[in-house]
Motif scaffolding. Structure first.
Motif, mmCIF file in Angstrom:
data_model
loop_
_atom_site.group_PDB
_atom_site.id
_atom_site.type_symbol
_atom_site.label_atom_id
_atom_site.label_comp_id
_atom_site.label_asym_id
_atom_site.label_seq_id
_atom_site.Cartn_x
_atom_site.Cartn_y
_atom_site.Cartn_z
ATOM 1 N N SER A 31 -44.684 12.653 5.029
ATOM 2 C CA SER A 31 -44.009 11.400 4.700
ATOM 3 C C SER A 31 -44.658 10.211 5.388
ATOM 4 C CB SER A 31 -42.534 11.484 5.085
ATOM 5 O OG SER A 31 -41.861 10.281 4.802
ATOM 6 N N SER A 32 -45.177 10.435 6.595
ATOM 7 C CA SER A 32 -45.795 9.326 7.337
ATOM 8 C C SER A 32 -47.027 8.769 6.636
ATOM 9 C CB SER A 32 -46.172 9.784 8.746
ATOM 10 O OG SER A 32 -47.241 10.723 8.726
ATOM 11 N N THR A 33 -47.626 9.558 5.748
ATOM 12 C CA THR A 33 -48.827 9.104 5.038
ATOM 13 C C THR A 33 -48.504 8.494 3.675
ATOM 14 O OG1 THR A 33 -49.206 11.242 3.937
ATOM 15 C CG2 THR A 33 -50.127 10.957 6.146
ATOM 16 N N GLN A 34 -47.233 8.562 3.274
ATOM 17 C CA GLN A 34 -46.840 8.079 1.948
ATOM 18 C C GLN A 34 -46.301 6.650 2.004
ATOM 19 O OE1 GLN A 34 -47.559 10.222 -0.645
ATOM 20 N NE2 GLN A 34 -48.395 11.412 1.065
ATOM 21 N N THR A 35 -46.242 6.017 0.838
ATOM 22 C CA THR A 35 -45.703 4.660 0.747
ATOM 23 C C THR A 35 -44.190 4.677 0.872
ATOM 24 O OG1 THR A 35 -47.519 3.894 -0.660
ATOM 25 C CG2 THR A 35 -45.462 2.623 -0.727
ATOM 26 N N TRP A 36 -43.688 3.936 1.851
ATOM 27 C CA TRP A 36 -42.247 3.820 2.057
ATOM 28 C C TRP A 36 -41.701 2.540 1.447
ATOM 29 C CZ3 TRP A 36 -39.330 5.667 6.948
ATOM 30 C CH2 TRP A 36 -39.586 7.028 7.158
ATOM 31 N N LEU A 37 -42.425 1.447 1.656
ATOM 32 C CA LEU A 37 -41.936 0.143 1.221
ATOM 33 C C LEU A 37 -43.011 -0.584 0.423
ATOM 34 C CD1 LEU A 37 -40.331 -1.018 4.604
ATOM 35 C CD2 LEU A 37 -39.122 -0.053 2.623
ATOM 36 N N THR A 38 -42.560 -1.375 -0.556
ATOM 37 C CA THR A 38 -43.452 -2.248 -1.317
ATOM 38 C C THR A 38 -42.982 -3.680 -1.117
ATOM 39 O OG1 THR A 38 -43.848 -0.518 -2.972
ATOM 40 C CG2 THR A 38 -44.371 -2.795 -3.590
ATOM 41 N N VAL A 39 -43.901 -4.533 -0.678
ATOM 42 C CA VAL A 39 -43.572 -5.911 -0.330
ATOM 43 C C VAL A 39 -44.210 -6.863 -1.341
ATOM 44 C CG1 VAL A 39 -43.611 -7.661 1.488
ATOM 45 C CG2 VAL A 39 -43.611 -5.227 2.084
ATOM 46 N N SER A 40 -43.408 -7.738 -1.894
ATOM 47 C CA SER A 40 -43.922 -8.790 -2.789
ATOM 48 C C SER A 40 -43.916 -10.107 -2.032
ATOM 49 C CB SER A 40 -43.048 -8.906 -4.046
ATOM 50 O OG SER A 40 -43.083 -7.713 -4.801
ATOM 51 N N LEU A 41 -45.090 -10.745 -1.962
ATOM 52 C CA LEU A 41 -45.216 -12.021 -1.254
ATOM 53 C C LEU A 41 -45.111 -13.187 -2.227
ATOM 54 C CD1 LEU A 41 -48.131 -11.177 1.228
ATOM 55 C CD2 LEU A 41 -45.664 -10.916 1.559
ATOM 56 N N THR A 42 -44.754 -14.336 -1.697
ATOM 57 C CA THR A 42 -44.603 -15.544 -2.516
ATOM 58 C C THR A 42 -45.681 -16.566 -2.156
ATOM 59 O OG1 THR A 42 -43.131 -16.566 -0.886
ATOM 60 C CG2 THR A 42 -42.119 -15.229 -2.626
ATOM 61 N N GLY A 43 -45.661 -17.673 -2.869
ATOM 62 C CA GLY A 43 -46.558 -18.788 -2.545
ATOM 63 C C GLY A 43 -47.997 -18.480 -2.866
ATOM 64 N N SER A 44 -48.894 -19.133 -2.082
ATOM 65 C CA SER A 44 -50.326 -18.983 -2.333
ATOM 66 C C SER A 44 -50.817 -17.583 -2.019
ATOM 67 C CB SER A 44 -51.104 -19.999 -1.476
ATOM 68 O OG SER A 44 -50.830 -19.799 -0.099
ATOM 69 N N ALA A 45 -50.045 -16.830 -1.214
ATOM 70 C CA ALA A 45 -50.439 -15.475 -0.843
ATOM 71 C C ALA A 45 -49.764 -14.431 -1.730
ATOM 72 C CB ALA A 45 -50.089 -15.211 0.620
ATOM 73 N N ALA A 46 -49.271 -14.861 -2.904
ATOM 74 C CA ALA A 46 -48.480 -13.969 -3.755
ATOM 75 C C ALA A 46 -49.275 -12.751 -4.200
ATOM 76 C CB ALA A 46 -47.983 -14.735 -4.974
ATOM 77 N N HIS A 47 -48.881 -11.611 -3.754
ATOM 78 C CA HIS A 47 -49.366 -10.323 -4.231
ATOM 79 C C HIS A 47 -48.476 -9.244 -3.641
ATOM 80 C CE1 HIS A 47 -51.516 -11.021 -0.436
ATOM 81 N NE2 HIS A 47 -51.664 -9.714 -0.310
ATOM 82 N N THR A 48 -48.788 -7.995 -3.976
ATOM 83 C CA THR A 48 -47.940 -6.883 -3.558
ATOM 84 C C THR A 48 -48.656 -6.046 -2.513
ATOM 85 O OG1 THR A 48 -46.881 -6.796 -5.731
ATOM 86 C CG2 THR A 48 -46.718 -4.833 -4.353
ATOM 87 N N LEU A 49 -47.903 -5.663 -1.479
ATOM 88 C CA LEU A 49 -48.441 -4.830 -0.402
ATOM 89 C C LEU A 49 -47.618 -3.546 -0.305
ATOM 90 C CD1 LEU A 49 -48.757 -7.577 2.373
ATOM 91 C CD2 LEU A 49 -50.572 -6.756 0.855
ATOM 92 N N THR A 50 -48.273 -2.474 0.107
ATOM 93 C CA THR A 50 -47.565 -1.204 0.323
ATOM 94 C C THR A 50 -47.571 -0.870 1.815
ATOM 95 O OG1 THR A 50 -49.585 0.076 -0.078
ATOM 96 C CG2 THR A 50 -48.115 -0.308 -1.947
ATOM 97 N N VAL A 51 -46.474 -0.305 2.262
ATOM 98 C CA VAL A 51 -46.307 0.017 3.678
ATOM 99 C C VAL A 51 -46.072 1.523 3.816
ATOM 100 C CG1 VAL A 51 -44.949 -0.414 5.759
ATOM 101 C CG2 VAL A 51 -45.292 -2.251 4.082
#
Length: 203
Positions: A31-51
């Motif tokens: 589980s520690s190696t898998q994606t737990w959270l997905t983050v969507s950013l706003t503004g000029s840095a808008a994109h999606t990150l996985t945690v």
């Protein structure tokens, strides 16, 4: 309950405890190696990150490995260490479970701060929070939470049944074979065998 039935259940209790603890440790590490959270950013840095789980809960990987080691050792230790390992299993389950529950149900900024900082160069939860449009969780936090509940059960099960387990210490001891009279000169192997039995090869 007959003595035969009780004796049959002893190895089952040990086997069940060891396998369940190993399974929980393996789930935690995976589980520690898998994606737990997905983050969507706003503004000029808008994109999606996985945690990953190891980022959301930094202690997940080391404690998962500790559980694996604990489960492997549990099959050979004596009664006192069985109780100690049972307590450790419950303690690890409580620590990891509580941290996982926070991530699974509240999606805190602190769990994704490191990933957002790596992507944007902005540090501090107060500065990162306005950049986050949304945080969504995968099933892995819940899977880990279930595994920790199972680990806590396994730890309690060890504490309840540890006294009934048969001792395995003897099988790992070197049996001292009776000394046999030498019928001729001792070679290097004979001398080494005598030394391993605590005997003087020159006697």
């Amino acid at each position: 309950m007959s003595g035969q039935e009780t004796g049959a259940r002893r190895p089952r209790a040990r086997l069940l405890s060891v396998l369940l603890i190993l399974l929980c440790g393996a789930i935690a590490v995976i589980s520690s190696t898998q994606t737990w959270l997905t983050v969507s950013l706003t503004g000029s840095a808008a994109h999606t990150l996985t945690v990953a789980g190891s980022v959301a809960v930094p202690v997940l990987t080391p404690l998962g490995l500790a559980v694996l080691a604990l489960g492997a050792a549990l099959s050979i230790v004596g009664t006192v260490l069985r109780y100690a390992f049972g307590i450790l299993s419950v303690a690890i389950a409580v620590v990891v479970g509580s941290l996982t529950a926070v991530v699974a149900f509240t999606h805190p900024v602190s769990a994704v701060a490191r990933t957002v900082t790596d992507a944007t160069g902005i540090t501090g939860n107060s500065a990162i929070a306005p950049l986050i449009a949304s945080i969504s969780a995968s099933p892995w936090p819940v899977v880990t939470l279930v595994a920790m509940a199972a680990l806590a059960f396994a730890g309690v099960f060890v504490l309840v049944t540890a006294r009934t387990w048969r001792s395995t210490g003897r099988r790992y001891r070197t049996a001292a074979a009776p000394a046999s009279p030498a019928s001729g000169p001792l070679d290097a192997i004979d001398s080494w065998d005598d030394l391993s039995r605590g005997q003087d090869p020159t006697g």
